[in-house]
Design a protein around this motif. Structure first.
Motif, mmCIF file in Angstrom:
data_model
loop_
_atom_site.group_PDB
_atom_site.id
_atom_site.type_symbol
_atom_site.label_atom_id
_atom_site.label_comp_id
_atom_site.label_asym_id
_atom_site.label_seq_id
_atom_site.Cartn_x
_atom_site.Cartn_y
_atom_site.Cartn_z
ATOM 1 N N ALA A 156 0.697 -6.512 -9.946
ATOM 2 C CA ALA A 156 0.830 -6.486 -8.758
ATOM 3 C C ALA A 156 1.226 -5.063 -7.480
ATOM 4 N N VAL A 157 2.448 -4.744 -8.912
ATOM 5 C CA VAL A 157 2.729 -3.053 -8.233
ATOM 6 C C VAL A 157 1.564 -2.441 -7.619
ATOM 7 N N GLN A 158 0.116 -2.683 -8.422
ATOM 8 C CA GLN A 158 -0.459 -1.687 -8.503
ATOM 9 C C GLN A 158 -1.580 -2.036 -7.186
ATOM 10 N N LEU A 159 -1.618 -3.240 -6.727
ATOM 11 C CA LEU A 159 -2.827 -3.812 -5.897
ATOM 12 C C LEU A 159 -1.534 -3.863 -4.743
ATOM 13 N N ALA A 160 -0.580 -4.312 -4.542
ATOM 14 C CA ALA A 160 -0.008 -4.604 -3.430
ATOM 15 C C ALA A 160 -0.142 -2.592 -2.701
ATOM 16 N N THR A 161 0.555 -2.102 -3.609
ATOM 17 C CA THR A 161 0.072 -0.486 -2.937
ATOM 18 C C THR A 161 -1.073 -0.249 -2.011
ATOM 19 N N LEU A 162 -2.512 -0.790 -2.900
ATOM 20 C CA LEU A 162 -3.465 -0.184 -2.565
ATOM 21 C C LEU A 162 -3.365 -1.153 -1.078
ATOM 22 N N VAL A 170 11.441 -4.811 -9.587
ATOM 23 C CA VAL A 170 11.727 -5.428 -10.256
ATOM 24 C C VAL A 170 12.316 -5.326 -11.413
ATOM 25 N N ALA A 171 12.743 -5.057 -12.654
ATOM 26 C CA ALA A 171 12.581 -4.964 -13.787
ATOM 27 C C ALA A 171 14.432 -5.047 -14.609
ATOM 28 N N SER A 172 13.979 -5.447 -16.056
ATOM 29 C CA SER A 172 14.988 -5.129 -16.926
ATOM 30 C C SER A 172 15.626 -3.788 -17.497
ATOM 31 N N SER A 173 14.072 -2.524 -17.707
ATOM 32 C CA SER A 173 14.840 -1.511 -18.034
ATOM 33 C C SER A 173 14.042 -0.208 -17.399
ATOM 34 N N GLN A 174 14.519 0.740 -17.680
ATOM 35 C CA GLN A 174 14.670 1.630 -17.037
ATOM 36 C C GLN A 174 12.744 2.755 -17.614
ATOM 37 N N ALA A 175 12.617 2.093 -18.739
ATOM 38 C CA ALA A 175 11.344 2.341 -19.265
ATOM 39 C C ALA A 175 10.075 2.315 -18.472
ATOM 40 N N LYS A 176 10.098 -0.158 -17.449
ATOM 41 C CA LYS A 176 8.876 -0.896 -17.085
ATOM 42 C C LYS A 176 9.557 -0.312 -15.619
ATOM 43 N N LEU A 177 10.200 0.427 -15.463
ATOM 44 C CA LEU A 177 10.607 1.411 -14.169
ATOM 45 C C LEU A 177 9.522 2.392 -13.609
ATOM 46 N N ASP A 178 9.929 3.712 -14.814
ATOM 47 C CA ASP A 178 9.465 4.319 -14.619
ATOM 48 C C ASP A 178 7.705 4.140 -13.894
ATOM 49 N N VAL A 179 7.335 3.033 -15.128
ATOM 50 C CA VAL A 179 5.914 3.080 -15.419
ATOM 51 C C VAL A 179 5.428 2.880 -14.395
ATOM 52 N N ALA A 180 6.511 1.485 -13.004
ATOM 53 C CA ALA A 180 6.076 0.852 -11.692
ATOM 54 C C ALA A 180 6.143 1.854 -11.239
ATOM 55 N N SER A 181 6.980 2.800 -11.200
ATOM 56 C CA SER A 181 6.839 3.903 -10.305
ATOM 57 C C SER A 181 5.643 4.595 -9.896
ATOM 58 N N SER A 182 5.029 4.737 -11.934
ATOM 59 C CA SER A 182 3.861 5.686 -11.364
ATOM 60 C C SER A 182 2.758 4.422 -10.380
ATOM 61 N N TYR A 183 2.344 3.616 -10.509
ATOM 62 C CA TYR A 183 1.717 3.036 -10.052
ATOM 63 C C TYR A 183 2.061 2.463 -8.868
ATOM 64 N N GLY A 184 3.223 3.072 -7.512
ATOM 65 C CA GLY A 184 2.812 2.965 -6.472
ATOM 66 C C GLY A 184 4.075 2.320 -6.012
#
Ligand SMILES: NC(=O)c1ccc[n+]([C@@H]2O[C@H](COP(=O)([O-])OP(=O)(O)OC[C@H]3O[C@@H](n4cnc5c(N)ncnc54)[C@H](OP(=O)(O)O)[C@@H]3O)[C@@H](O)[C@H]2O)c1
Length: 328
Positions: A156-162, A170-184
């Motif tokens: 959803a992060v990737q496609l909403a950005t597209l 919104v997620a529970s760890s920095q590792a997840k958020l870093d990946v979400a950031s890399s997808y927009g």
């Protein structure tokens, strides 16, 4: 053939890889040599017998795969031997071969890696139908995605950005958020840090337009409260294990809408938009504009570890079982 088999319901540990007889081919069916299968949250629920639909034991778990057609029944014209395809079903994907109705398979664009194709299934399709047709996200809107490091959330992060939206992950760890950031994702909120309601107020002082919620539980209400007038909250799943109860006066006072999405019934009742969205999504995959994030890959014999990772909510993006390669 080698397959993961569930003989008794329970946690992922009840699943064991065994040598079993390959399923026979009936009229209208196709045999696929499976290259890769994605592990989805519902696979864990089906093995625990806590999904909406029960699979009678013994069964081979696994609901989506990509592979190559190796045999077709005489009456099948949808696909041919040698074609690369993906398929989804309730069970049967964690095996070297699956037998499935020819009409249930989707041909893949040329040159798509089969692990990517397996991962680009239910999660991306769910996220796209939800954003495009249920929430009707417009360019420039503020979209809040819960579970943003998970399969549906990251898609959803990737496609909403597209689609041109500005995404708050919104997620529970920095590792997840870093990946979400890399997808927009533009804004990142770690909900383990505390008050989600306040964090959303600070991040989006004017409020959000859309919330995509595959998690439920305690996160749903603060996220819904962050919506501004005409906001849309889409309930997609309850990975937290808790179905939230929302006071309806919030809907009345804020002038917002709560919407729901369930894949099978949506595909059945909204044929026109379903077909349009699926075609759009396939072309995003073919052009490599939308590629799923594979956070972990496991061989078939490590199916239990793969299912545990997903069941514990620790997976980032998609988890894939690599089952056979072209040279086998
Ligand atoms: N409606 C539909 O048609 C449809 C289609 C596909 C999937 N779904 C449902 O959507 C949900 C999410 O699927 P998914 O593939 O995105 O799952 P996933 O990859 O496992 O991600 C789920 C996210 O939920 C959060 N979570 C919170 N508590 C959890 C717990 N106790 N166990 C596991 N995860 C927990 C985690 O995020 P944080 O901890 O980072 O917050 C995790 O990243 C599932 O319930 C699935 O059945 C529904």
């Amino acid at each position: 053939m080698r397959a993961a088999v569930c003989r008794t319901y329970g946690p992922p540990d009840v699943v064991a890889v065994e040598e079993i007889e390959a399923p026979a081919l009936a009229d209208g069916q196709v045999r696929v040599r499976i290259a890769a299968a994605a592990v989805n949250f519902p696979d864990v629920l089906i093995v625990a017998n806590s999904y909406q639909i029960s699979a009678p034991t013994p069964f081979v778990p696994g609901s989506e795969f990509a592979g190559v057609v190796v045999e077709v029944a005489d009456d099948v014209s949808d696909v041919a031997v040698g074609e690369a395809v993906t398929g989804t079903g309730l069970v049967g994907a964690f095996a070297e071969e699956a037998v499935i109705a020819g009409g249930a398979l989707q041909r893949l664009p040329d040159g798509i890696d089969l692990a990517i194709a397996a991962a680009f299934g239910v999660a991306h399709r769910t996220a796209y139908h939800v954003l495009r047709s249920v929430a009707r996200v417009q360019a420039g809107e503020e979209v809040v995605v819960l579970g943003a490091g998970g399969g549906v959330g990251l898609a959803a992060v990737q496609l909403a950005t597209l689609l041109g939206a500005s995404v708050t992950a919104v997620a529970s760890s920095q590792a997840k958020l870093d990946v979400a950031s890399s997808y927009g994702a533009r804004h990142l909120i770690n909900h383990s840090d505390g008050d989600l309601r306040q964090a959303l107020k600070d991040t989006l002082p004017g409020g959000g337009d859309v919330v995509i919620d595959p998690v439920g539980g305690d996160l749903a209400e603060p996220a819904l409260r962050s919506l501004r007038r005409n906001g849309r909250f889409v309930t997609v799943g309850y990975a937290s294990g808790t179905i939230p109860r929302i006071p309806l006066n919030l809907v009345l006072l804020k002038g917002i809408a709560i919407l729901g999405f369930e894949f099978r019934s949506w595909a059945l009742h909204e044929q026109t938009e379903f077909v349009r969205n699926e075609a759009e999504l396939m072309s995003l995959l073919a052009d490599r504009r939308a590629t799923p994030h594979i956070g972990a890959r496991f061989p078939l014999q490590d199916v239990v570890a793969a299912m545990r990772l997903v069941g514990d909510g620790q997976a980032i993006g998609k988890v894939v079982l690599e089952i056979s390669s072209d040279d086998e």
